[in-house]
Design a protein around this motif. Structure first.
Motif, mmCIF file in Angstrom:
data_model
loop_
_atom_site.group_PDB
_atom_site.id
_atom_site.type_symbol
_atom_site.label_atom_id
_atom_site.label_comp_id
_atom_site.label_asym_id
_atom_site.label_seq_id
_atom_site.Cartn_x
_atom_site.Cartn_y
_atom_site.Cartn_z
ATOM 1 N N SER A 140 -3.449 3.731 -3.725
ATOM 2 C CA SER A 140 -4.277 3.852 -2.465
ATOM 3 C C SER A 140 -3.476 4.194 -1.385
ATOM 4 N N LEU A 141 -2.530 4.305 -1.448
ATOM 5 C CA LEU A 141 -1.481 4.919 -0.080
ATOM 6 C C LEU A 141 -1.851 6.582 -0.267
ATOM 7 N N PHE A 142 -2.159 7.062 -1.542
ATOM 8 C CA PHE A 142 -2.200 8.673 -1.264
ATOM 9 C C PHE A 142 -3.316 9.101 -0.782
ATOM 10 N N ASP A 143 -4.252 8.028 -0.509
ATOM 11 C CA ASP A 143 -5.431 8.291 0.308
ATOM 12 C C ASP A 143 -5.660 8.062 1.636
ATOM 13 N N ALA A 144 -4.390 7.666 2.231
ATOM 14 C CA ALA A 144 -4.307 7.396 3.562
ATOM 15 C C ALA A 144 -3.937 8.721 4.289
ATOM 16 N N PRO A 145 -4.061 9.158 5.571
ATOM 17 C CA PRO A 145 -3.551 10.250 6.183
ATOM 18 C C PRO A 145 -2.187 10.263 5.881
ATOM 19 N N PRO A 146 -1.470 11.440 5.773
ATOM 20 C CA PRO A 146 0.035 11.659 5.600
ATOM 21 C C PRO A 146 0.796 11.091 6.649
ATOM 22 N N ALA A 147 0.344 11.203 7.881
ATOM 23 C CA ALA A 147 0.901 10.728 9.122
ATOM 24 C C ALA A 147 1.156 8.998 8.958
ATOM 25 N N ALA A 148 0.139 8.544 8.211
ATOM 26 C CA ALA A 148 0.307 6.991 8.109
ATOM 27 C C ALA A 148 1.382 6.802 7.189
ATOM 28 N N THR A 149 1.824 7.480 6.306
ATOM 29 C CA THR A 149 2.711 7.123 5.086
ATOM 30 C C THR A 149 4.180 7.755 5.568
ATOM 31 N N ALA A 150 4.107 8.415 6.534
ATOM 32 C CA ALA A 150 5.483 9.493 6.567
ATOM 33 C C ALA A 150 6.636 8.847 6.896
ATOM 34 N N ASN A 151 6.545 7.197 7.159
ATOM 35 C CA ASN A 151 7.798 6.334 7.318
ATOM 36 C C ASN A 151 7.844 5.361 5.985
#
Length: 208
Positions: free
Chosen positions: A130-141
């Protein structure tokens, strides 16, 4: 650099969505029609082939398959020879209550034994799809932990994780998968067993 994604379950599709248009992609699929339809939804030109041909024309192969299927493919697909082979599996048991192995070996090490001429790298196993569907900025860290015996291959996969919109954390040789897979299992337990959902991922913080 061309990347083969073998398997289009939730993880395979998630990685494809994050990488499409940024690198050459080949889908390795049993259902070519479904894979071609999905490829048409993504940016860039994506090829579709069977597992062997997808691996043969690619530099990096991502095993986006359940552990048993990934192990079987590693033992039979000679197109993996001399390629970077990314194991994203967690070797969970049938009811997801625990792992099939741990501490004395790992899924990644068993895959390396099955494909001894490949450069196996462990990565992405602590990330929910599900993290792949988040905006890339939300997973950058959010870190993708990367382990492998070939330093150059580890560096390439770490860079791929960053291209996919995550941070990367290189943690050592392939035996470190013995620690990463239980960490993945803990993430599964917290997400499903403890009700925290699939929007979580392990991380380390520096204090002081």
């Amino acid at each position: 650099m061309s990347i083969a994604i073998l398997g289009l379950g939730n993880m395979g599709k998630g990685l494809a969505k994050r990488l499409a248009g940024k690198t050459d992609i080949v889908f390795g699929a049993h259902d070519n029609a479904a894979a071609t339809t999905f490829a048409g939804l993504l940016p860039g030109h994506i090829k579709v082939a069977n597992y062997h041909d997808a691996a043969k024309i690619s530099d990096i192969i991502i095993l986006a398959l359940p552990y048993a299927a990934a192990l079987a493919e590693a033992g039979s697909n000679r197109a993996f020879d001399d390629k970077i082979l990314v194991d994203i599996t967690n070797p969970v048991n049938a009811d997801y209550s625990g792992l099939l192995m741990g501490h004395s070996t790992s899924a990644a090490e068993e895959i390396q034994k099955a494909a001894p001429r490949a450069k196996v790298v462990k990565a992405f196993n602590t990330i929910f799809s599900s993290l792949f569907d988040a905006p890339p900025a939300a997973t950058a860290n959010v870190p993708v932990f990367v382990a492998g015996n070939d330093a150059a291959a580890v560096g390439i996969v770490a860079a791929l994780a960053r291209t996919a919109g995550f941070a990367s954390e290189e943690v050592g040789d392939l035996s470190q998968a013995r620690l990463l897979e239980p960490l993945g299992m803990l993430n599964i337990r917290m997400g499903f067993g403890l009700g925290k959902g699939t929007g979580i991922a392990p991380n380390w913080v520096t204090v002081g």
